[in-house]
Design an enzyme around this catalytic site. Structure first.
Site, PDB file in Angstrom:
ATOM      1  N   ASP A  51      22.036 -14.581 -21.870  1.00  0.00           N
ATOM      2  CA  ASP A  51      21.919 -13.097 -21.634  1.00  0.00           C
ATOM      3  C   ASP A  51      23.039 -12.643 -22.914  1.00  0.00           C
ATOM      4  O   ASP A  51      24.012 -13.368 -22.905  1.00  0.00           O
ATOM      5  CB  ASP A  51      22.165 -12.540 -20.197  1.00  0.00           C
ATOM      6  CG  ASP A  51      22.243 -11.063 -20.242  1.00  0.00           C
ATOM      7  OD1 ASP A  51      21.680 -10.474 -21.046  1.00  0.00           O
ATOM      8  OD2 ASP A  51      23.144 -10.530 -19.587  1.00  0.00           O
ATOM      9  N   ASP A  96      24.516  -9.047 -22.964  1.00  0.00           N
ATOM     10  CA  ASP A  96      25.560  -7.773 -22.482  1.00  0.00           C
ATOM     11  C   ASP A  96      26.136  -8.550 -21.139  1.00  0.00           C
ATOM     12  O   ASP A  96      25.358  -8.665 -20.329  1.00  0.00           O
ATOM     13  CB  ASP A  96      24.765  -6.618 -22.129  1.00  0.00           C
ATOM     14  CG  ASP A  96      24.270  -6.091 -23.425  1.00  0.00           C
ATOM     15  OD1 ASP A  96      24.800  -6.150 -24.536  1.00  0.00           O
ATOM     16  OD2 ASP A  96      22.934  -5.481 -23.654  1.00  0.00           O
ATOM     17  N   ILE A 119      19.198  -3.752 -16.607  1.00  0.00           N
ATOM     18  CA  ILE A 119      17.878  -2.879 -16.595  1.00  0.00           C
ATOM     19  C   ILE A 119      17.557  -2.275 -17.914  1.00  0.00           C
ATOM     20  O   ILE A 119      18.552  -1.711 -18.586  1.00  0.00           O
ATOM     21  CB  ILE A 119      18.138  -1.675 -15.655  1.00  0.00           C
ATOM     22  CG1 ILE A 119      18.507  -2.437 -14.319  1.00  0.00           C
ATOM     23  CG2 ILE A 119      16.946  -0.909 -15.499  1.00  0.00           C
ATOM     24  CD1 ILE A 119      17.479  -3.335 -13.619  1.00  0.00           C
ATOM     25  N   ARG A 169      16.412   0.202 -21.164  1.00  0.00           N
ATOM     26  CA  ARG A 169      16.693   1.719 -21.346  1.00  0.00           C
ATOM     27  C   ARG A 169      15.835   2.615 -20.542  1.00  0.00           C
ATOM     28  O   ARG A 169      16.522   3.531 -19.822  1.00  0.00           O
ATOM     29  CB  ARG A 169      16.433   1.950 -22.796  1.00  0.00           C
ATOM     30  CG  ARG A 169      17.235   3.216 -23.168  1.00  0.00           C
ATOM     31  CD  ARG A 169      16.935   3.309 -24.760  1.00  0.00           C
ATOM     32  NE  ARG A 169      17.398   2.251 -25.644  1.00  0.00           N
ATOM     33  CZ  ARG A 169      16.824   1.907 -26.662  1.00  0.00           C
ATOM     34  NH1 ARG A 169      16.116   2.897 -27.617  1.00  0.00           N
ATOM     35  NH2 ARG A 169      17.238   0.736 -27.471  1.00  0.00           N
ATOM     36  N   SER A 175      17.970  -6.032 -24.422  1.00  0.00           N
ATOM     37  CA  SER A 175      18.416  -4.828 -25.157  1.00  0.00           C
ATOM     38  C   SER A 175      17.717  -4.866 -26.674  1.00  0.00           C
ATOM     39  O   SER A 175      17.649  -5.759 -27.313  1.00  0.00           O
ATOM     40  CB  SER A 175      19.904  -4.993 -25.498  1.00  0.00           C
ATOM     41  OG  SER A 175      20.286  -4.163 -26.532  1.00  0.00           O
ATOM     42  N   ASN A 185      18.811  -3.565 -29.352  1.00  0.00           N
ATOM     43  CA  ASN A 185      20.078  -3.503 -30.014  1.00  0.00           C
ATOM     44  C   ASN A 185      20.574  -4.919 -29.878  1.00  0.00           C
ATOM     45  O   ASN A 185      21.580  -5.049 -30.724  1.00  0.00           O
ATOM     46  CB  ASN A 185      21.226  -2.585 -29.739  1.00  0.00           C
ATOM     47  CG  ASN A 185      20.601  -1.036 -29.658  1.00  0.00           C
ATOM     48  OD1 ASN A 185      20.397  -0.429 -30.943  1.00  0.00           O
ATOM     49  ND2 ASN A 185      20.365  -0.402 -28.511  1.00  0.00           N
ATOM     50  N   ASP A 243      24.659 -12.286 -15.771  1.00  0.00           N
ATOM     51  CA  ASP A 243      25.749 -11.660 -15.262  1.00  0.00           C
ATOM     52  C   ASP A 243      25.474 -10.607 -14.217  1.00  0.00           C
ATOM     53  O   ASP A 243      26.086 -10.144 -13.444  1.00  0.00           O
ATOM     54  CB  ASP A 243      26.625 -10.819 -16.098  1.00  0.00           C
ATOM     55  CG  ASP A 243      25.973  -9.672 -16.671  1.00  0.00           C
ATOM     56  OD1 ASP A 243      25.066  -9.899 -17.322  1.00  0.00           O
ATOM     57  OD2 ASP A 243      26.586  -8.535 -16.902  1.00  0.00           O
TER      58      ASP A 243
END
Ligand code: BG6
Ligand code: MG
Length: 215
Positions: A12, A14, A50, A52, A119, A121, A173
């Site tokens: 992952d 973030d 989760i 957006r 994400s 991004n 995480d």
């Protein structure tokens, strides 16, 4: 060569490789204040992993107002523009301790490396951190129909890497994200607290404690 039993490790982004949660928090907080709904750091914890629109639904759930789909899309776009302003200044200095060493350990062991972030991004953040070329495959979140805890994103990463899910170690995480790894049939390495990430097979505080041969 490593004696590890995996053929791939899927990370992952973030909260594992970099801490963007604070930037998401700031961007959501501004939106929540403008909409007059309560929002604090504790609530932000529920949003980790989760996607957006799912996050927006959770934030607006406490509002008396009913939002149309178009209004929600506009709010999500606004939040994202603010988030993009915040991450524009990120650099290699924002890599979490042990992240690059963990990626290099997996590479040195001859395993494939994937990134499974919901994400949209993620590609930008990888570029800012300067680690794009460390991954064999990065899932494009725009192509994923179901967010975590659905296993889709981890299954997609394994398929593109050409590795069976059972031969993958997933690193996450957040609670919903660990559930996604387990639903995909992979071994889950949790980053954080064992009493929170109860579904993980093993939990370590951060990638600074990453030991490929221990799981
Ligand atoms: C996850 C974060 O990685 O990405 C969530 O943990 C975030 O907090 C989600 O909502 C979606 O990110 P983005 O950049 O597509 O809005
Ligand atoms: Mg995360």
């Amino acid at each position: 060569m490593s004696s590890s039993r995996y053929q791939a490790v899927i990370f992952d982004l973030d909260g594992v490789i970099t801490d963007t949660a604070h930037y998401h928090y700031l961007a959501w907080k501004r939106l929540a204040e403008a909409q007059g709904v309560p929002f604090d750091l504790a609530f932000n914890e529920n949003l980790k992993g989760i996607d957006r629109m799912g996050s927006l639904d959770l934030i607006l759930a406490s509002s008396a107002k009913r939002y149309t789909a178009a209004e929600k899309l506009a709010l999500a776009d606004e939040k994202n523009l603010h988030y993009q302003e915040l991450i524009a200044t990120m650099s290699a200095g924002d890599l979490l301790p042990g992240a690059v060493a963990a990626l290099d350990t997996v590479r040195a062991a001859g395993m494939k490396i994937g990134l499974a972030s919901v994400s949209k991004n993620a590609f930008t953040v990888l570029e800012r951190l300067g680690i794009t070329d460390k991954f064999d495959y990065v899932v494009d979140a725009a192509l994923i129909a179901r967010g975590k805890p659905d296993p889709e994103i981890f299954l997609k990463a394994a398929r593109e890497l050409g590795v069976a899910p059972a031969d993958c170690l997933g690193v996450e995480d957040a609670v919903a994200s660990v559930a996604s790894i387990k639903a995909a049939g992979m071994v889950a390495l949790g980053i954080g607290q064992a009493d929170v990430l109860t579904q993980a097979d093993v939990v370590i505080p951060s990638l600074a404690q990453f030991d490929l041969n221990a799981y």
